[in-house]
Scaffold this motif. Sequence first.
Motif, short mmCIF file in Angstrom:
data_model
loop_
_atom_site.label_atom_id
_atom_site.label_comp_id
_atom_site.label_asym_id
_atom_site.label_seq_id
_atom_site.Cartn_x
_atom_site.Cartn_y
_atom_site.Cartn_z
N VAL A 112 -8.51 5.56 -6.28
CA VAL A 112 -8.69 5.91 -7.65
C VAL A 112 -7.55 6.78 -8.34
CG1 VAL A 112 -10.10 6.61 -9.63
CG2 VAL A 112 -10.67 5.21 -7.87
N ILE A 113 -7.66 8.00 -7.70
CA ILE A 113 -6.21 8.94 -7.77
C ILE A 113 -4.59 8.45 -7.77
CG2 ILE A 113 -4.68 10.65 -7.37
CD1 ILE A 113 -7.55 11.43 -5.79
N ASN A 114 -4.13 7.48 -6.65
CA ASN A 114 -3.17 7.14 -6.57
C ASN A 114 -3.39 5.66 -8.19
OD1 ASN A 114 -1.75 8.61 -5.26
ND2 ASN A 114 -3.71 6.78 -3.07
N ASN A 115 -4.58 5.34 -7.97
CA ASN A 115 -3.99 3.68 -9.48
C ASN A 115 -3.99 4.52 -10.64
OD1 ASN A 115 -4.45 2.22 -7.53
ND2 ASN A 115 -6.15 1.49 -7.61
N PHE A 116 -4.34 6.05 -10.96
CA PHE A 116 -4.76 6.45 -12.28
C PHE A 116 -2.80 6.55 -12.59
CE2 PHE A 116 -4.13 10.40 -14.32
CZ PHE A 116 -4.71 9.48 -15.49
N TYR A 117 -2.82 7.94 -11.25
CA TYR A 117 -1.19 7.59 -11.45
C TYR A 117 -0.20 7.48 -11.53
CZ TYR A 117 1.34 11.96 -10.26
OH TYR A 117 2.68 14.03 -10.09
N ASN A 118 -0.16 6.08 -10.55
CA ASN A 118 0.59 5.09 -10.99
C ASN A 118 0.43 4.42 -12.51
OD1 ASN A 118 2.18 5.61 -7.96
ND2 ASN A 118 0.43 4.23 -7.51
N SER A 119 -0.34 3.62 -13.14
CA SER A 119 -0.49 3.94 -14.15
C SER A 119 0.06 4.43 -15.05
CB SER A 119 -1.86 3.03 -14.10
OG SER A 119 -2.47 4.52 -14.67
#
Length: 180
Positions: A112-119
């Motif tokens: 979830v963190i990585n998805n947010f960060y990458n978005s």
Amino acid sequence: MNKKKKRLVFRSVVLTLLVGTLVFVLIVNANSERPDLEEGVEAPNFKLDRLDKSGETIELKELRGQGVMVNFWATYCEPCKKEMPYMDQLYQDYKDQGIEIVAVSVDRNESVINNFYNSLDLSFPSTIDRQETVMDVYEVTNLPASFFINPDGTIERIVRGPVTLESLEGYFQEILPEKS
């Protein structure tokens, strides 16, 4: 009747002693805790896993000589989401001048963190505080919270709440390393 009075007095004395002992223990523990984290004191060291570079860690003491922004955030925190683009914009301008940002997520789910960060296409280092131990040491109770640390390792400014682009740039100026 006399026996009941003696029992009542005995129980009252025991209860008073127990309450007194509890109050004493609470006062002693409150006074023996670490000192309050405040501006002007040395920033507590920590070492966290990086999410943006697998297998690497960030340790605060290794960033000595740079100005450092330690930002506590979470994907569910709306003000955090608003300030992240400001942080990335200024990171691009200030990283070559000796400013580092360490984003400390208190979320539990790495994907979830990585998805947010990458978005958001963020470029500054992201870490995770899995057990919230760093969050506790830094006395963070509400998000976002940012700590601006001087190149000598002392806390210049503590901001509990979101930052604007203008205020963030001012805080970066405060912790900018002097050119030699």
